[in-house]
Design a protein around this motif. Structure first.
Motif: not given
Lengths: 418, 418
Positions: B411-415
């Motif tokens: 879930v930590v796939r934010i840029i």
């Protein structure tokens, strides 16, 4: 016939992956359309909880969720990480920084941004709180002020380092002030062994004579009392005139030495709206008709903070519930156009108002129902967790909140990228 | 007498809040000493899990914990957010960017940093992975490569965007390669609906003929097999000679087009060591005696990655267990000096070796005990959760891991900060 529609699948382009854009895409994804969702970030941001990142209550990842994860099972939804610079309504082409794309239907859900009302010194030296990066900057900055103050020998400098001003008495301002108070008086106080916390000052400044102006008077009074109990200095009928990064000037001549001014006093539509050939109203929002279309372009819908939509005598406020209801209405009307049915007018259903002021303290107003204190806080938490789960589908936020609640802890107090 | 010691409380200054520094401070905090802990970050970083941040498995806040929170109840421990620029051993004064501080005892636990062995093009264009910011940069970059590749029409460019090279076959390289494979082949593959994942290439490059060189041969072979099964191209006996940001050159002339080279091939002592007046050995580490003191300065101890400590014929490796055992020994010896007792020689107890290669896959070697696969993975997870809890005292990481394990989710796939 089946084949023909397959070939000619209508292409819906949605600009913005906020509450409005995501909800439109979700509602239309079940239909036989091709959807392209464009955003300059690769995540959906749960903006109502930004203030919790700014005050070290939640991590960045708790309130930001990857757009692609939301549409994992919707193969007809394509995501583009890009910034839209213009739209040619004549040729139906959207221009992005990474290329062009044509549409049959366009939904502009570009959202809002901080409105400094032309105060350049505030825009330069104050902190806005509309993006994830801004809220992380506030967190880093506030934590750094304490680190600097801890070993500052000059008492005046130290007090300025420890003075935190929030401008704007709407929900964001009130919630930020409450959360900052809890961070400082419940957590920091235990960890800065040699600091005198009497030197700390949290100020909430509001230009009008009301906090949470849309709330009933009774709840407004309770809000002020609660903030004061939390050591927040509430200043109403006060206007900020300038801020140079070290001194904030108020109308009338008062000057407050501070290194931290958080500006929560205004929103306007995204600057994309200025580049479009549309008629605009207050807060530079695009004027839409009762179906949320551009009056001259029935295939173009504008929703959320970017739209100026009249309801009765007033334009609707720039809040998430408006964007979400408009998204549902827009998805329905695009379906109606495709199926040759008549369009339905948009009518906003007022869902009520709420704001939290900290642990066990909130105010809630829904129709005739008014409440405050623990019950209101429980309702607020429940509503926000439900909404979050809608996007995240998991329990980490809940676990964190329960933990914080039990032990008065804030674990997100790290300063990144100094 | 009581009063006199209260006035003259020995002042222990510890430079660095890594495994060594934190542990020394904890061990000494119970004694009648004053402790100042200095670090340029306000958090303790759990470096062994940095690769999980880089591959979007954990959030920044999961592996970084505020130093002040660790010492909340130790009123005799003061923290300084500062960078140490020099130490005057003669006057016993530490110079920081924010001022000076004098000590009675000094513990230098400044840690290590990436060693590019003088390869300037790699230092400029490759990614190191020793700091939190670096691992976030890698995460942002890898995610962005996929976003760019998703709409890239040029096939050669696309393949270069999707080629990920990790240099170094130690634990960090192996763990990164395994985690990257899982991110791509278990998560991304579901979300990039129009991408051909046959174009993706993950390469692990090692100059010697061994991965995890300190492991027994049997486990080394299993490691290679496991990586290959996870679609990692393992290249041994291969040396990188240059990398310009788009093309990586290997000795012998091979050129690999890639936008992503992660350098996990070397560590050296923190550059603080170069500014001190100390004798240095390999990896620029400071040479210490059998009590971990500077040979000429009995009140100065150097531990962890910053110290060159001989054990038998070899210097000890630059890993966390060494730093932690040295911290215990140093705390004990400082107590011994204060109490006028004899010093104890430091002897390292080999605790074994482990590395994880992904879900259900790890290798563990402790004395005569060797294992791999699920059991090894369970041991690895257990040990790391225990160590984390030691610093964080909470369950979020555990919840996240269990969740990832159950649903193959990241879930930590934010840029952030593009």
């Amino acid at each position: 016939m089946q084949n023909e529609t397959a070939v000619k699948k209508p292409h819906v382009v949605i600009v913005g992956a906020g509450f409005g854009g995501i909800r439109t895409a979700r509602a239309l994804a079940k239909n036989d359309v091709k959807i392209t969702l464009i955003d300059k970030y690769n995540y959906h941001l749960f903006q109502p909880l930004l203030y919790q990142v700014a005050t070290a209550g939640l991590s960045v990842d708790d309130i930001a969720y990857p757009v692609r994860a939301i549409f994992r099972d919707q193969k007809n939804v394509d995501f583009r990480l890009a910034e839209v610079s213009n739209v040619d309504f004549e040729t139906k082409v959207v221009t992005m920084n990474t290329g062009q794309i044509s549409y049959d239907y366009l939904v502009v859900a570009a959202g809002g941004m901080t409105n400094y009302f032309g105060m350049a010194s505030m825009e330069k030296n104050g902190f806005g709180m509309k993006t994830l990066d801004e809220s992380v900057e506030i967190r880093n900055h506030v934590l750094r002020m304490f680190e600097l103050a801890a070993h500052e020998k000059d008492a005046d400098k130290r007090r300025a380092l420890l003075t935190f001003v929030i401008v704007g008495g709407g929900p964001t301002g009130v919630e930020s002030a409450g959360a900052l108070s809890e961070l400082i008086y419940h957590v920091m106080v235990k960890e800065y062994h040699n600091m005198n916390f009497k030197e700390v000052r949290i100020m909430l400044v509001e230009a009008s004579d009301k906090l949470l102006a849309t709330m009933p008077e009774e709840l407004r009074d309770i809000t002020v009392e609660t903030l004061i109990r939390k050591h927040v200095e509430v200043r109403m009928c006060v206007q900020v005139t300038e801020y140079d990064g070290e001194r904030m000037s108020l109308k009338g001549g008062e000057v407050i030495p501070t290194y931290t001014v958080i500006w929560a006093a205004g929103v306007k539509a995204n600057n994309l709206i200025d580049t479009l050939d549309v008629e605009q109203a207050s807060m530079r929002r695009a004027i839409v008709n009762e179906y949320l279309q551009l009056p001259t372009r029935p295939e173009v819908f504008i929703i959320g903070d970017a739209a100026h939509c009249m309801q009765g005598e007033r334009p609707l406020p720039m809040v998430a519930p408006v964007a979400m209801q408009q998204a549902d209405a827009t998805a329905k009307n695009i379906r109606n156009i495709i199926r040759g049915k008549e369009l339905k007018k948009f009518v906003y259903k007022e869902m009520g108002n709420m704001a939290t002021i900290g642990r066990n303290a909130a105010v809630v107003h829904m129709g005739k129902f008014k409440t405050h204190g623990f019950i209101a806080w429980a309702i607020w938490s429940f509503v926000h967790i439900l909404r979050l789960i809608d996007f995240r589908n998991r329990a980490v936020v809940f676990v964190k909140w329960m933990w914080d609640y039990l032990v008065y802890e804030r674990v997100v107090r790290i300063i990144t990228r100094q």
